[in-house]
Design a protein around this motif. Structure first.
Motif, short mmCIF file in Angstrom:
data_model
loop_
_atom_site.label_atom_id
_atom_site.label_comp_id
_atom_site.label_asym_id
_atom_site.label_seq_id
_atom_site.Cartn_x
_atom_site.Cartn_y
_atom_site.Cartn_z
N ASN A 134 -0.81 -2.02 -0.69
CA ASN A 134 -0.63 -3.23 0.06
C ASN A 134 0.35 -4.20 -0.75
N LEU A 135 1.93 -3.57 -0.26
CA LEU A 135 2.61 -4.19 -0.61
C LEU A 135 3.39 -5.34 0.75
N PHE A 136 2.70 -5.01 2.04
CA PHE A 136 3.23 -5.99 3.07
C PHE A 136 2.07 -6.70 3.91
N GLU A 137 1.89 -7.62 4.28
CA GLU A 137 0.46 -7.64 4.58
C GLU A 137 0.05 -7.20 5.76
N SER A 138 1.46 -7.30 6.60
CA SER A 138 1.32 -6.78 8.20
C SER A 138 0.63 -5.48 8.26
N GLN A 139 1.14 -4.09 7.01
CA GLN A 139 0.81 -2.82 6.65
C GLN A 139 0.12 -2.27 5.43
N PRO A 140 -1.08 -3.32 5.61
CA PRO A 140 -1.34 -3.12 3.96
C PRO A 140 -2.30 -1.55 3.93
N THR A 141 -2.48 -0.41 4.50
CA THR A 141 -2.66 1.08 4.08
C THR A 141 -1.04 1.61 3.57
N LEU A 142 -0.17 0.75 4.23
CA LEU A 142 1.26 1.41 4.91
C LEU A 142 1.74 2.04 2.76
N TYR A 143 1.58 3.37 2.04
CA TYR A 143 1.60 4.08 0.66
C TYR A 143 2.91 4.52 0.72
N PHE A 144 3.90 3.29 -0.60
CA PHE A 144 5.25 4.61 -1.09
C PHE A 144 5.19 5.06 -2.02
N TRP A 145 5.41 6.13 -2.80
CA TRP A 145 5.61 6.89 -3.49
C TRP A 145 6.77 7.67 -3.68
N GLY A 146 7.00 7.70 -5.25
CA GLY A 146 8.26 8.49 -5.81
C GLY A 146 7.54 9.52 -7.39
N GLY A 147 8.55 10.23 -6.99
CA GLY A 147 8.00 11.91 -8.38
C GLY A 147 8.30 12.95 -7.70
N ARG A 148 6.84 13.95 -8.61
CA ARG A 148 6.75 15.30 -7.88
C ARG A 148 5.31 15.30 -8.31
N ASP A 149 5.09 15.64 -6.96
CA ASP A 149 3.46 15.59 -6.52
C ASP A 149 3.05 16.50 -5.47
N PHE A 150 1.66 16.95 -5.83
CA PHE A 150 1.39 17.79 -4.01
C PHE A 150 1.85 17.13 -3.02
#
Length: 436
Positions: free
Chosen positions: A155-171
């Protein structure tokens, strides 16, 4: 767990109810208090639970108070009265190809998550997971290992509410079939990227990840660029595409176990079609198999898998998987693995159920005149949280019988002699399994 999370709310409400002014409250005030309690409960009890895949926050999520505890675990004990506790055909390619029920090691994954919301509406999460497995393919020392530690934001950008940024260690990009516990695309590691970019037809993910160096802090010099075009509508069906590219840095020369990966490039292409609880998977990998991290020179793997679930009656269901995979390698162990697993279940009432799992796996070697076979039958009597097949927690009392007949099980000390094995399995066990 819900009761523990609601304990502070219960104490607070009890304090209010126990005070003198409440005795003189109007009906409207009492109703308003009840509405407030409902609102607080909803803020705690949200749909943010453990998954094998990465958790991607929806932009409209109600932010809970406190820390969210979730995870997956299976622990128990199994007594073997024959050759082997578990049943596997040597050289199998399709995960736990004879089936996982009563035929897997124990361990657990324990996760803590915190969700935050900024004044401008951006939603962030911080996630930590440690795991503990007895299987050395999961953990070298059987102790606690950090499997996740990442931050994400949506929810960082009004035009792309579903866009999800990530950083780190993950599955990362961990996709599996259930009955044979087979992760046919997996890139657990650390790096960063984005997911759920709306491209008009479906959504798009793109990330850069490095493979973790034996549960240490840094990577081991193997990297992948991963992508997924997903949730593509195709009539009543849903379609996903994967494309992943792997490579290595000069750092692999520092480790004799990975030095052969220098200069090797790999890629995977996969398609996943789902319709009414049934799924078809097709995947091709070059210089790889399940992961672009593999970086095995002169290796190709091809997989076709179908799996699904049918609710036959309100009390009975059946789950299945059938798969074929061939692999061509640089030595003489080219082979194909065929497997089928079927699990019919019956619920006697809301908590008691009986499961039977049937499994068969065949490994057919190409350049070696050998065929390996394995079969398994597991009978499991269960006590569970609810009547559905996926209801957890669940306590199981089970018996597994089976056999693996391997015409080829590796080379002898002279490097030529083919080792054969014929192993029986009779195992009785008790365990629990839960995800929350």
């Amino acid at each position: 767990m819900k009761h523990l999370k609601l304990l502070p709310i219960t104490i607070a409400v009890g304090t209010v109810l126990g005070s003198a002014p409440i005795l003189a409250a109007t009906d409207a005030e009492v109703e308003a208090l009840k509405a407030r309690i409902d609102q607080l409960e909803k803020k705690v009890d949200i749909d943010y639970t453990y998954e094998q895949k990465s958790i991607e926050l929806p932009p409209d999520i109600e932010v809970p108070r406190g820390v969210i505890f979730s995870g997956y675990a299976r622990y128990g004990s199994a007594y073997k009265s024959s050759d082997e506790r578990m049943v596997n055909a040597y050289g199998a390619l399709n995960g736990n190809a004879t089936g996982r029920l009563g035929n897997e090691n124990y361990g657990g994954e324990f996760q803590l998550g915190k969700i935050l919301k900024s004044d401008k509406g951006a939603v962030w999460d911080l996630v930590l997971m440690v795991d503990n497995y007895q299987d050395r393919s999961w953990a070298e020392d059987g102790g606690l290992n950090v499997k996740k530690m990442y931050a994400g934001a949506t929810n960082l950008f009004e035009s792309q509410p579903t866009l999800y940024f990530w950083g780190g260690r993950d599955f990362h990009q961990r996709t599996a079939t259930n009955l044979n516990d087979y992760f046919w695309v997996t890139h657990d590691g650390q790096g960063g990227g984005f997911k759920n970019l709306d491209v008009g037809v479906g959504q798009f993910n793109l990330s850069f990840v490095g493979q973790v160096d034996d549960d240490m802090v840094g990577d081991n010099g193997k990297y992948a660029i991963t992508s997924k075009w997903h949730d593509i509508p195709l009539g009543a069906a849903n379609l996903n595409f994967y494309f992943n590219y792997g490579f290595a840095s000069d750092r692999v020369l520092d480790d004799e176990d990975t030095a052969d990966s220098r200069g090797v490039k790999s890629y995977q292409i996969a398609g996943e079609l789902s319709l009414n609880g049934q799924r078809l998977v097709v995947r091709y990998a070059d210089n790889a198999k399940d992961s672009a991290f593999d970086l095995v020179d002169d290796q190709q793997a091809f997989l076709v898998s179908v799996d699904g679930f049918y609710q036959l009656t309100p009390k009975s269901s059946v789950e299945y998987v059938a798969a074929y995979q061939s692999i061509d390698v640089s030595d003489d162990q080219d082979r194909a693995n065929y497997n089928i697993n079927i699990r019919p279940t019956y619920s006697w009432d809301d908590i008691n159920s009986t499961w039977v799992e049937l499994g068969y796996s065949l490994v057919d070697y190409d350049t070696i005149d050998a065929t390996n076979k394995a079969w398994k039958v597991t009978l499991s009597q269960n006590v569970s949280f609810g009547p559905l097949a996926n209801a957890r927690p669940m306590i199981r009392f089970y018996t597994t019988i089976g056999n693996s007949d391997n015409e080829f099980a590796g080379y002898g000390d002279d490097g030529v002699t083919v080792q054969t094995t014929d192993l029986d399995t009779v195992t009785v066990g008790a365990m629990f399994e839960a995800w929350w």
